[in-house]
Structures are given as C-alpha cells and as structure tokens.
Design a protein around this motif. Structure first.
Motif, PDB file in Angstrom:
ATOM      1  N   ASN A   1       0.864  -1.189   0.000  1.00  0.00           N
ATOM      2  CA  ASN A   1       0.000   0.000   0.000  1.00  0.00           C
ATOM      3  C   ASN A   1       0.898   1.236   0.000  1.00  0.00           C
ATOM      4  O   ASN A   1       2.099   1.143   0.259  1.00  0.00           O
ATOM      5  CB  ASN A   1      -0.935   0.003   1.232  1.00  0.00           C
TER       6      ASN A   1
ATOM      7  N   THR B   1       1.048   3.819   2.035  1.00  0.00           N
ATOM      8  CA  THR B   1       1.594   4.224   3.339  1.00  0.00           C
ATOM      9  C   THR B   1       2.871   3.456   3.659  1.00  0.00           C
ATOM     10  O   THR B   1       3.887   4.060   4.036  1.00  0.00           O
ATOM     11  CB  THR B   1       0.541   4.002   4.448  1.00  0.00           C
TER      12      THR B   1
ATOM     13  N   THR C   1      -3.427  17.174   3.996  1.00  0.00           N
ATOM     14  CA  THR C   1      -3.085  15.891   3.379  1.00  0.00           C
ATOM     15  C   THR C   1      -3.756  14.793   4.178  1.00  0.00           C
ATOM     16  O   THR C   1      -4.334  15.025   5.248  1.00  0.00           O
ATOM     17  CB  THR C   1      -1.562  15.664   3.339  1.00  0.00           C
ATOM     18  N   PHE C   2      -3.665  13.583   3.673  1.00  0.00           N
ATOM     19  CA  PHE C   2      -4.140  12.404   4.396  1.00  0.00           C
ATOM     20  C   PHE C   2      -3.182  12.155   5.561  1.00  0.00           C
ATOM     21  O   PHE C   2      -1.978  12.387   5.449  1.00  0.00           O
ATOM     22  CB  PHE C   2      -4.153  11.217   3.428  1.00  0.00           C
TER      23      PHE C   2
ATOM     24  N   ALA D   1      -1.854   9.677   6.533  1.00  0.00           N
ATOM     25  CA  ALA D   1      -0.790   8.719   6.184  1.00  0.00           C
ATOM     26  C   ALA D   1       0.549   9.398   5.919  1.00  0.00           C
ATOM     27  O   ALA D   1       1.606   8.825   6.199  1.00  0.00           O
ATOM     28  CB  ALA D   1      -1.199   7.893   4.969  1.00  0.00           C
ATOM     29  N   THR D   2       0.530  10.603   5.366  1.00  0.00           N
ATOM     30  CA  THR D   2       1.786  11.327   5.121  1.00  0.00           C
ATOM     31  C   THR D   2       2.520  11.510   6.451  1.00  0.00           C
ATOM     32  O   THR D   2       3.721  11.259   6.561  1.00  0.00           O
ATOM     33  CB  THR D   2       1.508  12.725   4.508  1.00  0.00           C
TER      34      THR D   2
ATOM     35  N   VAL E   1       3.137  17.102  -1.123  1.00  0.00           N
ATOM     36  CA  VAL E   1       2.043  16.169  -1.412  1.00  0.00           C
ATOM     37  C   VAL E   1       1.380  16.643  -2.704  1.00  0.00           C
ATOM     38  O   VAL E   1       0.849  17.753  -2.759  1.00  0.00           O
ATOM     39  CB  VAL E   1       1.034  16.108  -0.251  1.00  0.00           C
TER      40      VAL E   1
ATOM     41  N   LEU F   1      -1.321  16.751  -4.411  1.00  0.00           N
ATOM     42  CA  LEU F   1      -2.703  16.457  -4.044  1.00  0.00           C
ATOM     43  C   LEU F   1      -3.693  16.695  -5.185  1.00  0.00           C
ATOM     44  O   LEU F   1      -3.497  17.589  -6.002  1.00  0.00           O
ATOM     45  CB  LEU F   1      -3.079  17.344  -2.850  1.00  0.00           C
TER      46      LEU F   1
ATOM     47  N   ASP G   1       4.942  12.504  -1.679  1.00  0.00           N
ATOM     48  CA  ASP G   1       3.685  11.766  -1.540  1.00  0.00           C
ATOM     49  C   ASP G   1       2.873  12.107  -2.782  1.00  0.00           C
ATOM     50  O   ASP G   1       2.168  13.106  -2.844  1.00  0.00           O
ATOM     51  CB  ASP G   1       2.945  12.184  -0.261  1.00  0.00           C
TER      52      ASP G   1
ATOM     53  N   ALA H   1       0.684  10.009  -4.078  1.00  0.00           N
ATOM     54  CA  ALA H   1      -0.396   9.020  -4.071  1.00  0.00           C
ATOM     55  C   ALA H   1      -1.563   9.424  -4.969  1.00  0.00           C
ATOM     56  O   ALA H   1      -2.234   8.579  -5.543  1.00  0.00           O
ATOM     57  CB  ALA H   1      -0.904   8.811  -2.641  1.00  0.00           C
ATOM     58  N   GLN H   2      -1.807  10.730  -5.084  1.00  0.00           N
ATOM     59  CA  GLN H   2      -2.973  11.200  -5.839  1.00  0.00           C
ATOM     60  C   GLN H   2      -2.604  11.749  -7.215  1.00  0.00           C
ATOM     61  O   GLN H   2      -3.414  12.437  -7.831  1.00  0.00           O
ATOM     62  CB  GLN H   2      -3.693  12.306  -5.042  1.00  0.00           C
TER      63      GLN H   2
ATOM     64  N   MET I   1       5.891   8.106  -4.012  1.00  0.00           N
ATOM     65  CA  MET I   1       5.003   6.997  -3.641  1.00  0.00           C
ATOM     66  C   MET I   1       3.675   7.136  -4.367  1.00  0.00           C
ATOM     67  O   MET I   1       3.166   8.245  -4.520  1.00  0.00           O
ATOM     68  CB  MET I   1       4.803   7.040  -2.120  1.00  0.00           C
TER      69      MET I   1
ATOM     70  N   SER J   1      -0.365   5.222  -4.701  1.00  0.00           N
ATOM     71  CA  SER J   1      -1.323   4.324  -4.067  1.00  0.00           C
ATOM     72  C   SER J   1      -2.303   3.810  -5.114  1.00  0.00           C
ATOM     73  O   SER J   1      -2.737   4.575  -5.982  1.00  0.00           O
ATOM     74  CB  SER J   1      -2.093   5.072  -2.977  1.00  0.00           C
TER      75      SER J   1
ATOM     76  N   TYR K   1      -5.164   2.230  -4.071  1.00  0.00           N
ATOM     77  CA  TYR K   1      -6.446   2.122  -3.369  1.00  0.00           C
ATOM     78  C   TYR K   1      -7.562   2.245  -4.419  1.00  0.00           C
ATOM     79  O   TYR K   1      -7.418   3.004  -5.372  1.00  0.00           O
ATOM     80  CB  TYR K   1      -6.511   3.261  -2.331  1.00  0.00           C
TER      81      TYR K   1
ATOM     82  N   LYS L   1      -8.486   5.516  -6.077  1.00  0.00           N
ATOM     83  CA  LYS L   1      -7.435   6.313  -6.709  1.00  0.00           C
ATOM     84  C   LYS L   1      -7.577   6.219  -8.232  1.00  0.00           C
ATOM     85  O   LYS L   1      -8.263   5.337  -8.744  1.00  0.00           O
ATOM     86  CB  LYS L   1      -6.055   5.815  -6.256  1.00  0.00           C
TER      87      LYS L   1
ATOM     88  N   GLY M   1      -2.894  -1.495  -2.513  1.00  0.00           N
ATOM     89  CA  GLY M   1      -1.713  -1.655  -3.366  1.00  0.00           C
ATOM     90  C   GLY M   1      -0.987  -0.328  -3.448  1.00  0.00           C
ATOM     91  O   GLY M   1      -1.576   0.727  -3.200  1.00  0.00           O
TER      92      GLY M   1
END
Ligand SMILES: *Cc1c(COP(=O)(O)O)cnc(C)c1O
Length: 374
Positions: free
Chosen positions: A64, A66, A90-91, A93-94, A135, A137, A161, A163-164, A183, A185, A187, A190, A198
């Motif tokens: 994942n 995170t 941010t989420f 998780a960051t 991030v 975002l 980060d 992720a998005q 990183m 994600s 999810y 996403k 993942g």
C-alpha cells in the motif's frame, strides 16, 4: 422548471469491476490458474510498464502507499532526531509515515492551489530538518521550482507523496520523480485503483531501489539470503495483473477526468463565490490528472447538504480535517490559513462512472443553490 432528481454516488465502487467484468474475470482466472500469487511475472511486468509510463528507472510494487512512504523515507536516510516538513492539508498517512520512521513531522500551510506553501516551508526549516514531503494532491503537481530551490539551499531531501498524482506533471516532469523518490497508491478510489490495497515506490536512485526491494520482502536478496532488516509489504501479483490491465487504458482515463473537469469549469465558472481548480490546459506548466475536483465555497456546509437532498453525494477529504487538527496526534503548530481553507474545501464527484449528463446535473443543482441563497 421541474427537473428529475438523479442519485449520483461520490464513488461507484462496484463500477470499478463491473464495467469491464468479462476481461477482468479472464485475467483473474488466468492468473490464479497459474498459481501466481506472490512476486511473480505479472508484478514484474507491471513494474516495468509503470516505469516506462513514468520514464523512471525503478518501480517497486508494495502492499500500500503508506508502507511505501515509510520504506522510502527510511531508505532516504530519515530517522530519529530528524524533522520532515509536510503540508497539513493531506491524508494522515503522510504524517504517520514520518512518525513510523521515528522522525518528527512538521505540518505547514497550503496555498491557493491547495498544495504545500513554499514560504511557510522555509519558515519551518530548523537545523534538524532533513526532508520536505510535497504532497501532489488532487492530481496536481506542486510548482516544484521553489521547493527544489529550498532543498538545494538547505541541503534537504525531497520525498514525494504522489499518491494522488499518477501521470500528473510539472514542466514536463512527472510527480514522483523530482527527488529521492515518490510513492503511489492503488487504493480502489485512486485514479489507478486495484481491488484492495496496493502501492508503489518509484525512484531513479539505484541504492534506494535496492533498499526498497529488500525492505518489502523480509530483507531477502534475489538469492533468498537475508541481508537487511525488512518487513512483508509486497504488492500482490493478482493486484498487479489487474493494474497492468488498467494501466493500458490509463491515458484514456486521465483524458476522461480532464473532460469532466472541463465540464465543471465551463458550467460553474460564473459563480463568483466558488473557487474552482484550474481548468485543464489553462497553465502550460501543469498537467493535472484530476484525482479529485476540490472546490471552495463560503457556504460549504449548506451547499453540501443541499446537494445531498438533491441526490448528489460530495466528500470532505479526511472527514474535513487537516492533519494538525487531530488533537490526539499532538501537533502544536498554528496554521490559520489551512484552518480557514479546510472549512471551505469540498470534493465534487470525479470518476469514470459519471456521464456528461451527471456532471451537468450536478452543476445545475449548484447553480440552483446559489440562485436560492444569494
Ligand atoms: C491514498 C493516499 C495515501 C495512502 O495510500 P494507501 O495506499 O491508502 O496507503 C497517502 N497520501 C495521500 C495523499 C493519499 O491520498
């Protein structure tokens, strides 16, 4: 004028599978029939394909996003005694990733673009600061010029980060590829989502890639010898097979999201109270992939309620809180700009199950709200 009421979910989870069910069933059956569960060729292929897509040297699939960020920070040499600056919008998780490598997270403000704000970053730098986590975002990459300049000036690492922001770029460079690593994600909600958890870490640094390969698989090298401390955080081969399928159509997915953003922008731009994300293509430095469509409204809570009553589900990211606002996490920073913006943020639906008519319906409801209330 009486319009028919529609029901538009914020994200249609069954759609992720059902809209291409036959092909996905085939992939799942074929992969399972080979008994290919852990660290198999589908994972290798996905890593190769994603590396080619992002023009990056290494991709390491992980369990994942995170976990990926934790392992990436550790590989970048961040640990106890270090401080890491990140945007509070941010989420969580960051911040958790920073916490779990034993470092101190320092939340800072976001700017008008909803992304980390460079002046507040510089103010937060101390002799202990080791890294900045921009991030990326909502599918937009930060203006990285001032962030990279600060990193050079103060000798700090950049760990993204992203992720998005898979496929988002700034001045032609992809999110995730600006510093030590990035990183992603996968999810389900996403932009590239799988059927569970993942993630991936991307890097151009051979040493970081090597450390990530070890870290995700119990510290074992290719021969199976334990040569470092590691955990179990591998991307499932079955998820990789599914992601490989979705990655092939990913450029079209991004195109569709940009189209939806364009329809929102066209229909909502006259409402002076609303602050909208920049329209796709409006700034040549940025290529946005619209993971989210995050607007600002002075009437956020009543607008949200009105839309809900008219069948439109919206979302406040992370329950409507910035990270520094979570009392139990112990942050002492005072971030008035983020506090004010957090009360204005709201996500409109942004996903591949939306039709043009859905988006126009959402816009019509927002227009009705403002006609009634102003
Ligand atoms: C989704 C997300 C994460 C975490 O990813 P997981 O795969 O759910 O662990 C981290 N940061 C941001 C900004 C995210 O949106």
């Amino acid at each position: 004028m009486k319009t028919e009421t529609k029901t538009i979910p914020f994200f249609d989870y069954p759609h992720l599978y059902l809209f291409q069910k036959e092909k996905l069933d085939q992939i799942i059956q074929e992969t399972l029939s080979r008994g290919a569960y852990i660290l198999q060729k589908d994972l290798q292929e996905f890593e190769d394909n994603l590396a080619a897509f992002l023009k990056v040297k290494h991709v390491i699939g992980v369990a994942n996003g995170t976990d990926g960020l934790i392992m990436l920070l550790r590989a970048a040499g961040i640990g106890p005694g270090d401080e890491v600056i990140f945007p509070s919008h941010t989420f969580v998780a960051t911040a958790s990733a920073i916490y779990f490598v034993g470092a101190g997270g320092v939340p800072v403000e976001c700017g008008a673009d909803h992304l980390i704000e460079p002046i507040s970053v510089e103010k937060a730098i101390t002799s202990k600061t080791k890294a900045i986590i921009p991030v990326q975002l909502n599918g937009r990459t930060c203006n990285m010029d001032p962030i990279l300049a600060l990193a050079r000036k103060y000798n700090l690492k950049i760990v993204e980060d992203s992720a998005q922001a898979l496929g988002s770029s700034f001045k032609g460079r992809f999110a995730g590829t600006f510093g030590a690593g990035g990183m992603f994600s996968f999810y389900p909600a996403k932009t590239l989502g799988c059927f569970g958890d993942g993630g991936a870490v991307v890097t151009n640094d051979d040493s970081i890639a090597e450390q990530l390969h070890l870290a995700r698989d119990h510290g074992r090298d290719a021969a199976g010898d334990v040569v470092a401390w590691g955990i179990n955080s591998r991307l499932d081969n079955l998820q990789a097979a599914i992601l490989n399928f979705y990655l092939k159509q990913y450029p079209q997915s991004i195109q569709r999201r940009r189209e939806i953003a364009g329809i929102y922008n066209e229909n909502l731009k006259e409402i002076s109270d609303l602050v909208l994300p920049p329209a796709p293509g409006s700034d040549p430095d940025h290529f946005d992939i619209f993971q989210n469509y995050e607007i600002e409204s002075s009437y956020r809570d009543t607008l949200k309620k009105f839309l809900e009553e008219n069948g439109v589900r919206t979302l406040l990211q992370w329950g409507g809180s910035a990270v520094h606002q979570f009392k139990e996490l112990g942050f002492k920073q005072n971030l008035p700009i983020t506090d004010e913006l957090t009360a204005r943020f709201m996500l409109l639906p942004m996903n591949l199950s939306l039709t043009d008519e859905d988006v126009i319906y959402i816009c019509d409801q927002i227009k009705r709200f403002y006609e009634k209330n102003l």
